[in-house]
Design an enzyme around this catalytic site. Structure first.
Site, mmCIF file in Angstrom:
data_model
loop_
_atom_site.group_PDB
_atom_site.id
_atom_site.type_symbol
_atom_site.label_atom_id
_atom_site.label_comp_id
_atom_site.label_asym_id
_atom_site.label_seq_id
_atom_site.Cartn_x
_atom_site.Cartn_y
_atom_site.Cartn_z
ATOM 1 N N HIS A 37 -27.988 28.220 35.837
ATOM 2 C CA HIS A 37 -27.465 28.409 37.202
ATOM 3 C C HIS A 37 -28.349 29.375 37.980
ATOM 4 O O HIS A 37 -28.614 29.171 39.170
ATOM 5 C CB HIS A 37 -26.044 28.989 37.159
ATOM 6 C CG HIS A 37 -25.033 28.106 36.500
ATOM 7 N ND1 HIS A 37 -24.434 28.403 35.300
ATOM 8 C CD2 HIS A 37 -24.522 26.909 36.889
ATOM 9 C CE1 HIS A 37 -23.583 27.458 34.980
ATOM 10 N NE2 HIS A 37 -23.617 26.528 35.916
ATOM 11 N N ARG A 218 -22.108 25.976 26.198
ATOM 12 C CA ARG A 218 -21.680 25.498 24.877
ATOM 13 C C ARG A 218 -22.553 26.021 23.741
ATOM 14 O O ARG A 218 -22.108 26.139 22.605
ATOM 15 C CB ARG A 218 -21.764 23.975 24.821
ATOM 16 C CG ARG A 218 -20.680 23.357 25.579
ATOM 17 C CD ARG A 218 -20.876 21.886 25.732
ATOM 18 N NE ARG A 218 -19.625 21.350 26.153
ATOM 19 C CZ ARG A 218 -18.897 20.485 25.456
ATOM 20 N NH1 ARG A 218 -19.327 20.005 24.338
ATOM 21 N NH2 ARG A 218 -17.745 20.081 25.889
#
Ligand code: PAF
Length: 312
Positions: A37, A218
């Site tokens: 991000h 994850r």
């Protein structure tokens, strides 16, 4: 950094900036920000006068239990956003994004697909909610009944619906999406053309950690041995992505064999899907080269991961 919680305030902040002649770069997220991000935010920072980040966990793209379990770390997200030079962080409530008189459970029921048919080639939207005021976007079969979408097309309807709504609120000049989520990117690019928004969709190359894995929240769930397996998978995909000019069919066969051999050695690894696709149309690619990408979905000890390599 300004923190904005309602759609009206976000909209008027954007209108004021545009009237001052500023361009707005927009990075939509569901929070839990990581380096991937940050790379989108850095790119927006270099290309636009103002940068807006949104943090909104979108119920429409999850089944209810997964939505409830989804991690939320708004405080640390805001800290990262500030460090990345974000001007406005949009952290809306559920009713700010979906002010259409629908309860959360009614929103989940849209995933059943009863609100309208899905078309083969065209995007459509179902008018739902009070006064039919909500546009629930249906992504066409040609883009959704492929890769990960095959099992849960409603997921991409949910992504498209929320991004359409966020675009209406933020009205950005450019919106930034990662190449890692290759199917999402193709769908949003195509939806953007369908809606004729005039927003420039910027595709940002995949951010990789030093060991070659693409950043994902994850990955923090893997132990070091499991991470080592994921690294080996990535290395195999990487080698195959460099076979420019080769027939995709032959490269796919060799990739499948190499991954199968690895899964025999590493019993925690299961290989789920191996594809070579055209990143724009998501059709199978015929030749390895600039208009192709390798996509592998795999499971390590019950955790499903995916790696994408854009070919060279
Ligand atoms: O990629 C994501 O994080 C989400 O799918 C998005 C685009 C923010 C929509 O909720």
């Amino acid at each position: 950094m300004r923190i904005i919680e309602t759609a009206n305030q976000m909209q008027s902040w954007g209108v004021d900036r545009i009237s001052e002649g500023d361009s707005i770069g927009f990075v939509p997220t569901q929070g839990c920000l990581h380096e991937g991000h940050a790379s989108l935010l850095h790119r927006a920072r270099t290309e636009c006068d103002r940068v807006v980040l949104s943090v909104f966990v979108n119920p429409l793209q999850f089944r209810k239990p997964a939505y409830e379990d989804y991690p939320r770390r708004v405080d640390s997200d805001l800290k990262i956003a500030d460090e990345c030079g974000v001007d406005a962080a949009f952290v809306p409530s559920f009713t700010s994004i979906y002010p259409y008189g629908l309860e959360l459970d009614e929103l989940f029921s849209l995933q059943s697909g009863d609100s309208g048919p899905r078309h083969e080639g065209e995007f459509t939207s179902d008018a739902v909610g009070t006064d039919n005021s909500m546009n629930y976007v249906r992504v066409p079969d040609r883009l959704v009944m492929r890769m990960d979408g095959k099992g849960y097309p409603w997921h991409f309807d949910g992504v498209a619906t929320v991004v359409r709504r966020l675009f209406e609120i933020v009205n950005p000049t450019k919106a930034y999406f990662g190449q890692k989520d290759i199917q999402q990117l193709a769908i949003l690019d195509s939806m953007n053309q369908w809606l004729n928004t005039g927003i420039d969709i910027v595709q940002v190359p995949i951010y990789r950690d030093a060991d070659g894995l693409s950043s994902s929240s994850r990955l923090t769930l893997l132990d070091p041995d499991q991470r080592a397996i994921a690294i080996k998978v990535t290395q195999i995909i990487n080698q195959h992505s460099k076979q420019s000019g080769q027939r995709a069919k032959a490269v796919l066969e060799s990739l499948k064999n190499a991954l199968h051999e690895l899964s025999v050695l590493e019993d925690q690894l299961e290989v789920d899907a191996v594809e070579c696709i055209d990143p724009k149309s998501l059709d199978p690619a015929t030749v390895i080269g600039q208009n192709s990408a390798l996509y592998v979905a795999f499971v390590i000890n019950g955790l499903r991961l995916a790696e994408t390599r854009w070919c060279k």
